[in-house]
Design a protein around this motif. Sequence first.
Motif, PDB file in Angstrom:
ATOM      1  N   UNK A 142       0.833  -1.196   0.000  1.00 26.13           N
ATOM      2  CA  UNK A 142       0.000   0.000   0.000  1.00 26.13           C
ATOM      3  C   UNK A 142       0.869   1.246   0.000  1.00 26.13           C
ATOM      4  N   UNK A 143       0.503   2.196  -0.849  1.00 26.24           N
ATOM      5  CA  UNK A 143       1.128   3.507  -0.864  1.00 26.24           C
ATOM      6  C   UNK A 143       0.181   4.509  -0.226  1.00 26.24           C
ATOM      7  N   UNK A 144       0.705   5.297   0.697  1.00 29.87           N
ATOM      8  CA  UNK A 144      -0.054   6.398   1.294  1.00 29.87           C
ATOM      9  C   UNK A 144       0.574   7.700   0.828  1.00 29.87           C
ATOM     10  N   UNK A 145      -0.247   8.590   0.294  1.00 25.57           N
ATOM     11  CA  UNK A 145       0.213   9.885  -0.199  1.00 25.57           C
ATOM     12  C   UNK A 145      -0.477  10.979   0.618  1.00 25.57           C
ATOM     13  N   UNK A 146       0.151  11.426   1.707  1.00 20.49           N
ATOM     14  CA  UNK A 146      -0.472  12.444   2.559  1.00 20.49           C
ATOM     15  C   UNK A 146      -0.653  13.764   1.819  1.00 20.49           C
ATOM     16  N   UNK A 147      -1.699  14.482   2.187  1.00 22.20           N
ATOM     17  CA  UNK A 147      -1.951  15.777   1.575  1.00 22.20           C
ATOM     18  C   UNK A 147      -3.259  16.338   2.073  1.00 22.20           C
ATOM     19  N   UNK A 148      -3.717  17.397   1.451  1.00 24.35           N
ATOM     20  CA  UNK A 148      -5.029  17.941   1.800  1.00 24.35           C
ATOM     21  C   UNK A 148      -6.089  16.859   1.686  1.00 24.35           C
ATOM     22  N   UNK A 149      -5.986  16.073   0.618  1.00 21.24           N
ATOM     23  CA  UNK A 149      -6.828  14.887   0.431  1.00 21.24           C
ATOM     24  C   UNK A 149      -5.882  13.693   0.282  1.00 21.24           C
ATOM     25  N   UNK A 150      -5.665  12.976   1.367  1.00 20.66           N
ATOM     26  CA  UNK A 150      -4.711  11.863   1.354  1.00 20.66           C
ATOM     27  C   UNK A 150      -5.234  10.703   0.515  1.00 20.66           C
ATOM     28  N   UNK A 151      -4.306  10.010  -0.141  1.00 20.25           N
ATOM     29  CA  UNK A 151      -4.652   8.845  -0.951  1.00 20.25           C
ATOM     30  C   UNK A 151      -4.023   7.594  -0.345  1.00 20.25           C
ATOM     31  N   UNK A 152      -4.779   6.519  -0.351  1.00 20.82           N
ATOM     32  CA  UNK A 152      -4.296   5.191   0.015  1.00 20.82           C
ATOM     33  C   UNK A 152      -4.519   4.298  -1.191  1.00 20.82           C
ATOM     34  N   UNK A 153      -3.433   3.790  -1.773  1.00 24.00           N
ATOM     35  CA  UNK A 153      -3.526   3.011  -3.009  1.00 24.00           C
ATOM     36  C   UNK A 153      -2.956   1.617  -2.786  1.00 24.00           C
ATOM     37  N   UNK A 154      -3.749   0.601  -3.117  1.00 23.68           N
ATOM     38  CA  UNK A 154      -3.283  -0.783  -3.026  1.00 23.68           C
ATOM     39  C   UNK A 154      -2.612  -1.150  -4.341  1.00 23.68           C
ATOM     40  N   UNK A 155      -1.347  -1.574  -4.276  1.00 21.96           N
ATOM     41  CA  UNK A 155      -0.527  -1.843  -5.455  1.00 21.96           C
ATOM     42  C   UNK A 155      -0.192  -3.324  -5.515  1.00 21.96           C
ATOM     43  N   UNK A 156      -0.370  -3.922  -6.698  1.00 24.56           N
ATOM     44  CA  UNK A 156       0.019  -5.318  -6.905  1.00 24.56           C
ATOM     45  C   UNK A 156       0.339  -5.528  -8.373  1.00 24.56           C
ATOM     46  N   UNK A 157       1.440  -6.229  -8.646  1.00 20.00           N
ATOM     47  CA  UNK A 157       1.853  -6.553 -10.017  1.00 20.00           C
ATOM     48  C   UNK A 157       1.911  -5.316 -10.902  1.00 20.00           C
ATOM     49  N   UNK A 158       2.373  -4.202 -10.355  1.00 22.86           N
ATOM     50  CA  UNK A 158       2.535  -2.984 -11.129  1.00 22.86           C
ATOM     51  C   UNK A 158       1.254  -2.230 -11.419  1.00 22.86           C
ATOM     52  N   UNK A 159       0.154  -2.619 -10.773  1.00 24.75           N
ATOM     53  CA  UNK A 159      -1.127  -1.966 -11.008  1.00 24.75           C
ATOM     54  C   UNK A 159      -1.670  -1.328  -9.733  1.00 24.75           C
ATOM     55  N   UNK A 160      -2.458  -0.277  -9.923  1.00 25.54           N
ATOM     56  CA  UNK A 160      -3.263   0.265  -8.836  1.00 25.54           C
ATOM     57  C   UNK A 160      -4.542  -0.567  -8.789  1.00 25.54           C
ATOM     58  N   UNK A 161      -4.668  -1.382  -7.755  1.00 24.54           N
ATOM     59  CA  UNK A 161      -5.807  -2.297  -7.655  1.00 24.54           C
ATOM     60  C   UNK A 161      -7.043  -1.558  -7.161  1.00 24.54           C
ATOM     61  N   UNK A 162      -6.859  -0.713  -6.150  1.00 22.10           N
ATOM     62  CA  UNK A 162      -7.950   0.095  -5.606  1.00 22.10           C
ATOM     63  C   UNK A 162      -7.331   1.255  -4.844  1.00 22.10           C
ATOM     64  N   UNK A 163      -8.142   2.257  -4.515  1.00 24.39           N
ATOM     65  CA  UNK A 163      -7.629   3.376  -3.725  1.00 24.39           C
ATOM     66  C   UNK A 163      -8.764   4.084  -3.015  1.00 24.39           C
ATOM     67  N   UNK A 164      -8.399   4.828  -1.969  1.00 27.91           N
ATOM     68  CA  UNK A 164      -9.364   5.619  -1.211  1.00 27.91           C
ATOM     69  C   UNK A 164      -8.768   6.984  -0.920  1.00 27.91           C
ATOM     70  N   UNK A 165      -9.621   8.006  -0.959  1.00 26.06           N
ATOM     71  CA  UNK A 165      -9.230   9.367  -0.627  1.00 26.06           C
ATOM     72  C   UNK A 165      -9.855   9.761   0.703  1.00 26.06           C
TER      73      UNK A 165
END
Length: 302
Positions: A142-165
């Motif tokens: 999982x990648x977390x990108x903090x910010x005004x609207x933070x993103x949580x992205x589930x990564x597998x096999x080079x793809x963004x599988x799902x994400x939440x803001x």
Amino acid sequence: MSDTDWIAVDWGTSALRVWVIGADGSVLDRLRSDRGMATLAPPAFEGALLDLIDAHLPQARVTPVICCGMVGARQGWVEAPYIAVPAAPPVFAQAVRPEVRDPRMAVHVLPGMRQDKPADVMRGEETQIAGFLTAHGDFDGVLCLPGTHSKWARISAGEVVSFRTVMTGEFFALLSGQSVLRHGLDGAGWDDAAFAEAVDDAMTAPAQLTARLFSLRAEGLLHGLDAAIARARLSGWLIGLELAGTRPYWLGQNVALIGDGALTDRYAQALRVVGALPAVTDATRVTLAGLTAARMQMKGTT
């Protein structure tokens, strides 16, 4: 100016950042303005960009300008349609070209990504993810990108599988700047212990958040609560609430943070409080790496 090979652009809601890249891949110049997407109507984008890069555009040839971010939003220069997840981050072939009057540049705007259920979108973060994956192609987690609207992205096999803001940063700005709590939050101090305790409080009893918030005001009035402690508590409660809501993303996963500055440090501290051990990657570096990957893809098609 003759040394310019291409120009990388990260055009967000509130700011425009530019890197001028030489033929050897080196950064010849870094430029910035506060003319973000929110301040411009579509006809004004070309002029805002030229104000920064005009001196770096060679006269005798067309220079590629590769952009990511809110410049591709519906309210931006040109709408770049979203790519639906699960998918790899967008590539150069999916970029959209706005019309330009200046013949010295060819502008390409990379798309964002979308998720249909639950509905979510990102613009700009997908390029950071692409840049992260250029150095960590086998990353699974999982990648977390903090910010005004933070993103949580589930990564597998080079793809963004799902994400939440999560709108944690905006909530903090509203509560600290426009609510009754603002009277007790003035200053620049910080208290790490108060922050960590607040994260734990929010994780343990998230339903208590709204009651806890007013306690900042009351404790300031009755007991002179220090503004540094109050600010750290507010941040800890909100980030802790975010971690409680995103638990299915980070629990038991490899977690990496993409960001910089104090906010990213706070997310790293909060994740350590709940037992995660995040790696931290600089956001500026991976943004440029993602734009550079698009430039390499462009070269492969010409």
